[in-house]
Design an enzyme around this catalytic site. Structure first.
Site, PDB file in Angstrom:
ATOM      1  N   GLU A 304       0.894  -1.171   0.000  1.00 19.51           N
ATOM      2  CA  GLU A 304       0.000   0.000   0.000  1.00 19.51           C
ATOM      3  C   GLU A 304       0.923   1.209   0.000  1.00 19.51           C
ATOM      4  OE1 GLU A 304      -1.694   2.945   1.067  1.00 19.51           O
ATOM      5  OE2 GLU A 304      -2.465   2.074   2.942  1.00 19.51           O
ATOM      6  N   CYS A 338      -1.820   8.731   2.814  1.00 17.56           N
ATOM      7  CA  CYS A 338      -1.509   8.383   1.429  1.00 17.56           C
ATOM      8  C   CYS A 338      -2.693   8.649   0.507  1.00 17.56           C
ATOM      9  CB  CYS A 338      -1.069   6.927   1.345  1.00 17.56           C
ATOM     10  SG  CYS A 338      -2.317   5.825   1.980  1.00 17.56           S
TER      11      CYS A 338
HETATM   12  C1  SIN Z   1      -2.559   5.677   4.799  1.00 16.62           C
HETATM   13  O1  SIN Z   1      -2.327   6.851   4.782  1.00 16.62           O
HETATM   14  O2  SIN Z   1      -1.640   4.856   4.620  1.00 16.62           O
HETATM   15  C2  SIN Z   1      -3.933   5.105   5.049  1.00 16.62           C
HETATM   16  C3  SIN Z   1      -5.021   6.076   4.965  1.00 16.62           C
HETATM   17  C4  SIN Z   1      -6.384   5.497   5.248  1.00 16.62           C
HETATM   18  O3  SIN Z   1      -6.507   4.328   5.601  1.00 16.62           O
HETATM   19  O4  SIN Z   1      -7.353   6.217   5.089  1.00 16.62           O
END
Ligand code: SIN
Length: 531
Positions: A304, A338
């Site tokens: 991810e 992210c």
């Molecule tokens: C992340 O920033 O890695 C995850 C963000 C989310 O689960 O909304």
């Protein structure tokens, strides 16, 4: 300290042994009352007042006991809001990691044979315990990550929802029957746990990302070696203690805190044959490194990775809703997620109106220590460290040099801590650092566009493909644009997409695999065909 760990291990093992002689399906259900861990003693040096002071843990979990590792150097953890050291944890080495992998490998032999109902019950209790301790967990997240208490509380509930969802998934590990093309045979598939999982988790959601990986692993009967983010270990250690209290059997979860041995430990996790899967959340650069290093043992991977999300506001959008969506998407966790909007494309006919409303809303946000009274969703804490602040400064300066205008107020920031005044840039150019890479901070660049085709091309002109957002009230356009965006997730008329029930994950260089939804379970399983 914790009571009777070896007794518990023996109990689990002997039950497995017993069942090993009982064909055809040797599933077993440990006595959960024997698996509840005893309460820890509170430590006096906790830098924050907790409802349950025993959740301040700075020891290491070895063989199901929290112990202080002797003669192992410790590394400091700082509060990004004050730059003060809040505590220290052990800088565990590659030898500690190898031992942890061995223990997880051993525990897999029995945990993988537990009944789905047993694992569902444990996950359900884990979920309840996280919610029961949400204030303490949120305080710990704010203390070491910096995000506002409101944001931290939202993260804890989000994290808990992954445990609840996967508690249900444990009961839905269905295979298929497949009509056979070979005379005289029958076919079916069955899902089996992948083995020992290495979970490499980031600091931006210290609780959330671990629950998102540990949830499906526990549901299917896999064991996990968790590489804890060096910036935010205390919330993770508290979370793991709650997992133990919920009855996760001994050695099913292993925890590695490390700072200076990060690279060697990463190598070990990638090359050790006992690790069968790597689940990583972090940058595309590190994801590629892990993928290449683990290729020698062909591990299953979930990656991810980076986002650089486009956020498009069409001329037929509800402007207030679009401003609200942009605020929610861009400034969650001070812009350090992210899925944060990174490139905001606004139709030229509404660019000025949108910029004025958005800038006013951003100027109204408070910036300060996340634990302060009156924290609210519009309260921004500090960034994780000074390097993150430097990146924001660099991105703003670069965009301004190329013609963008800062339309938010310059406000004095607290003199200590990694604070950055949130910035909205109007008339940002398509070619600048901001559009090229994730800013991972509270900087919003507004870029003008003229046509739907043009903006789709701009939005897709990146190697990333995690999340994309757009605002429009035209039904036909909604279907067209949702289809055209090259991202794993699309938010339509919303800036909030994250939920445990959806398959979260990207395409292109934003990664492989899904976390959440019905798809996540498969990433933690082997599919076996029986003919
Ligand atoms: C992340 O920033 O890695 C995850 C963000 C989310 O689960 O909304």
């Amino acid at each position: 300290m914790i009571g009777q760990p070896s007794l518990l291990v023996d109990q689990v093992r002997s039950t497995a042994q017993l069942n090993a002689d009982t064909p055809p399906v040797a599933l077993f259900c440990p006595d959960r009352s024997l698996l509840q861990s005893t309460m820890l003693e509170a430590k006096d040096q906790a830098p924050v007042r907790l409802n349950d002071p025993t959740l301040w843990i700075d020891d290491s979990l070895v063989n199901d006991e929290w112990i202080a590792l002797e003669q192992v150097p410790r590394f400091p953890v700082t509060n990004p809001a004050t730059s003060e050291v809040i505590g220290t944890v052990s800088d565990m080495t590659v030898e500690h990691c190898r031992e942890a992998i061995d223990r997880a490998h051993e525990a897999f032999k029995t945990f993988s044979k537990t009944t789905p109902q047993f694992r569902a019950d444990v996950l359900q209790d884990f979920h309840q315990l996280v919610l029961a301790n949400k204030e303490d967990l949120a305080k710990l997240v704010t203390l070491e990550n910096g995000k506002s208490l409101t944001d931290s509380m939202a993260e804890v509930k989000y994290a808990a929802s992954y445990l609840q969802w996967n508690s249900g998934e444990a009961l839905r590990l269905y295979g298929r029957t497949i009509p056979s093309s070979l005379p005289g045979t029958r076919n079916w598939t069955q899902l089996e746990p992948v083995g020992v999982v290495a979970a490499l988790c980031p600091w931006n959601f210290p609780i959330g990302m671990i629950c998102r990986k540990v949830g499906p692993a526990l549901a299917v009967g896999a064991t996990v070696v968790i590489k804890v983010p060096a910036e935010t270990p205390f919330s993770v250690l508290a979370l793991i203690e709650l997992a133990r209290r919920a009855g996760v059997p001994p050695n099913v979860l292993q925890v590695i805190t490390t700072d200076t041995h990060l690279s060697a430990i990463g190598d070990e996790l990638c090359t050790n044959k006992k690790i069968k899967k790597i689940s990583f959340t972090g940058s595309t650069r590190v994801g590629k490194l892990l993928a290449s290093k683990s290729s020698g043992t062909l591990k299953k991977l979930s990656m991810e990775l980076g986002g650089n999300a486009p956020f498009i506001v069409f001329d037929d959008a509800d402007l207030d809703a679009a401003v609200g969506g942009a605020l929610a998407s861009k400034f969650r966790g001070s812009g350090q997620t992210c899925v944060c909007a990174n490139r905001l494309y606004v139709h030229e006919s509404i660019h000025s109106a949108f910029a004025a409303k958005f800038a006013a809303a951003v100027d109204a946000m408070k910036v300060g220590n996340g634990r302060d009274e009156g924290t609210s969703p519009s309260h921004l804490g500090p960034l994780i460290h000074e390097r993150a602040v430097a990146k924001c400064v660099e991105h703003v300066e670069d965009a301004v040099k190329r013609g963008a205008t800062v339309v938010t107020k310059q406000r004095p920031m607290p003199s200590r801590g990694a604070f950055f005044n949130p910035v909205v840039l109007a008339d940002a150019p398509q070619d600048c650092l901001l559009t090229d890479e994730e800013t991972f901070g509270p900087v919003a660049a507004l870029i003008k566009f003229k046509t739907e085709d043009e903006v789709i091309n701009l939005a897709n002109e990146t190697e990333f493909g995690l999340a994309g957002y757009f605002f429009s009230r035209d039904a036909a356009r909604i279907f067209r644009v949702a289809d055209a965006l090259e991202t794993g997730m699309v938010g339509v008329n919303t800036g909030v997409i994250s939920q445990a029930v959806i398959p979260f994950g990207g395409i292109k260089e934003s990664g492989w695999g899904k976390e959440g939804g019905a798809e996540a379970i498969l990433d933690f399983c082997k599919v076996k065909a029986v003919i």
